[in-house]
Write an enzyme that holds these catalytic residues in place. Structure first.
Site: not given
Ligand code: ATP
Ligand code: MG
Length: 567
Positions: A47, A272, A282
């Site tokens: 995102e 994760r 984020k």
């Molecule tokens: P945040 O919670 O920080 O906003 P998010 O998961 O919402 O992170 P996205 O941009 O949706 O952020 O993430 C893109 C991809 O990265 C998703 O498929 C998510 O599962 C993966 N991802 C995000 N954080 C992690 C992590 N700590 N470890 C492994 N994969 C991750």
């Molecule tokens: Mg997400």
């Protein structure tokens, strides 16, 4: 290209290895072997509401790495259904970080917002099948109606609306007839379902928000759960890899796939990445940026890809780290030291060596001729003789490290002190003569005599020196600022405390700035992309951004030579 693309020795013609593989790779191998898919197709769906962090790197290495290894395709899809928090700055940063990591999105670049029309069509299809309805209840009543994990929900009074009425109302939602929040579209599944996500989830909401790509074309936006899985299907993603929190959403995605009769992408979840002494959400990273606690998303203390890059991390060190962490279903917390180990391991092989003095004290070689300078060769990297040598100027007046001298020392001290003899690296053996104290009570100059026949490489002096010190020639030294970093948070799990906010655990000593450091002149040609080992001190990377702003060289310590961190 990623290192994963290199064929491995035990692979057969299909690229299928007989080495132990993790559970996702096993599924892929089975799917290829039994002909379920001829080619795999994965995606990475960030995102654009923040910069990528090391957790994303794990997901990236997995989806890009598998596509590379099995000659598949990988899409980059910006999951941009939440216009208020998203921006082009983030899109650009994500693309830059992915390229820097060495990956290219062979399947193409996509935006969920490009599918808004198709997603709208999917919603209409659900309504036509009697599987979605417009609900006019307040957000609060909808929440109450959902029930609890132990108590079934109750049907909305609008659940029984006719297909015609729903079609009419949904078209009015799109047409801007109703104000924001006036009504929503819900999937009609089962208000008594054991999985709360199946209790008639919201799939569309009215929100007059300007979207960075579709402008003001839409005043309704699909919910994440009605966009994500459908986008996978539209792109015919074979293996949709995501983190464990989406496991409970999977039945819903599968329900949509069968109700809409669309491409059955298979979602597979993995744990994760959690890293100690940092935060990885984020939203929290954005707060650090907004509060000015750090110098932007790319502050060298941030766990972001751009921060790690500025700190001196190499793409390969990050990929090695992700491989070491592995892929599993169980959540755990990885030691920050593992990330540092991966960097140290790589830089030891590739980083050129140089001399720098971070806390300088004058070192005068009393018996060395005045106004004379000689050039002494020094190996650029003992791990890689092909890197050659460079010439270092040596003369009567040098800089040495303050903590390499003691006024009084015992037998175990192998550096300089009264009575001690040491080697100056790549130069001569020198013996203590005397020292001069400054008005501030600190040592100002150390005087030594050198042995002319003890030159490194042609030493015939027969003198033994136990310690070797680094030094920099004073007349030709470059003045620089060096920034030493420590963990950003002093607590191993800053966001794991119910009673305190994560920013209360910031480490007040995470940055130490040293001014007036002395660098050997060869470093004038250094570039930010190639971190250097400062002999005996650690690995350091030029900070291009700060160097330009400051008008003098600014270096970041990437990592120390040894793991000296005691949590
Ligand atoms: P945040 O919670 O920080 O906003 P998010 O998961 O919402 O992170 P996205 O941009 O949706 O952020 O993430 C893109 C991809 O990265 C998703 O498929 C998510 O599962 C993966 N991802 C995000 N954080 C992690 C992590 N700590 N470890 C492994 N994969 C991750
Ligand atoms: Mg997400």
């Amino acid at each position: 290209m990623s290192e994963h693309s290199a064929p491995r020795p035990s692979e057969n013609n299909d690229g299928i290895s007989s080495e132990p593989v993790h559970f996702i790779e096993q599924i892929i191998q089975d799917d290829l072997k039994n002909g379920k898919h001829r080619q795999i197709h994965t995606r990475f769906p960030p995102e654009p509401n923040g910069y990528l962090h090391i957790g994303h790197a794990k997901a990236i290495c997995l989806s890009f790495g598998l596509a590379d290894k099995y000659n598949g395709l990988v899409n980059l899809r910006f999951d941009d259904t939440n216009p208020e928090k998203e921006s082009q700055e983030y899109v650009d940063a994500i693309r830059r970080d992915l390229s820097w990591l060495g990956y290219n999105w062979s399947g193409g670049e996509f935006y969920t917002s490009d599918y808004f029309e198709q997603l709208y069509g999917f919603a209409v299809r659900l309504i036509e099948k009697g599987l979605a309805y417009v609900d006019h209840q307040s957000a609060e009543d909808i929440a109450i109606g959902k029930g609890t994990p132990t108590k079934p929900g109750t049907d909305s009074p609008h659940r029984g609306r006719s297909v015609e009425e729903n079609l009419q109302l949904f078209s009015e939602m799109r047409g801007g007839v109703h104000p924001d929040g006036h009504c929503v579209l819900r999937a009609k599944i089962d208000m008594g379902h054991a999985n709360m996500h199946m209790r008639d989830p919201l799939i569309y909401r009215i929100k007059r928000a300007h979207h960075q790509r579709t402008g003001d074309n839409w005043c309704i936006y699909p919910m994440y759960d009605f966009a994500h899985g459908q986008s996978d299907s539209l792109e015919e993603i074979t293996h949709s890899l995501c983190t464990l929190e989406f496991e409970v959403h999977r039945p819903l995605y599968e329900w949509f796939i069968s109700a809409l009769e669309i491409f059955p992408s298979r979602q597979i979840e993995f744990a994760r990445l959690n890293l100690d002494h940092t935060v990885m959400s984020k939203r929290k990273l954005l707060k650090l940026v907004e509060d000015g606690v750090v110098d932007g998303w790319d502050d060298p203390r941030m766990p972001t890809i751009s921060g790690l890059r500025r700190r001196g991390f190499t793409p390969q060190s990050i990929r090695t780290f992700c491989e070491r962490v592995g892929i599993a279903k169980r959540e755990n917390v990885i030691d920050f030291s593992l990330l540092e180990w991966a960097l140290r391991d790589h830089l030891n092989k590739v980083a050129q060596r140089a001399m720098a003095v971070l806390d300088p004290v004058k070192l005068v070689v009393v018996n060395y001729p005045e106004h004379h300078t000689e050039m002494l060769p020094s190996e650029n990297n003992p791990e890689n003789p092909a890197d050659g040598t460079r010439e270092m100027p040596f003369s009567k007046t040098l800089w040495m490290e303050r903590d390499d001298f003691k006024e009084e020392a015992n037998k175990k001290w192998f550096r300089l002190a009264p009575g001690k003899t040491v080697r100056l690296k790549s130069a001569f053996i020198v013996r203590y003569v005397d020292h001069v104290m400054g008005a501030d009570g600190r040592v100002e100059e150390v005087h030594v005599e050198y042995f002319p026949d003890s030159k490194s490489g042609s030493d015939t002096s027969g003198i033994k020196a136990k310690g070797t010190l680094h030094w920099v020639n004073a007349a030709t030294a470059i003045d620089a600022e060096v920034r030493l970093y420590d963990r950003l948070f002093s607590d191993p799990t800053p966001d794991g405390h119910a009673d305190k906010a994560f920013h209360e655990f910031l480490n007040p000593n995470s940055l130490e700035v040293r001014q007036g450091c002395k660098l050997e002149p060869a470093l004038a040609k250094a570039s930010a992309e190639h971190p250097v080992q400062f002999t005996r001190l650690g690995y350091f990377a030029l900070d291009a951004k700060r160097t330009e702003q400051a008008g003098h060289m600014v270096w970041n310590r990437s990592v120390t030579l040894k793991d000296g961190w005691k949590g």
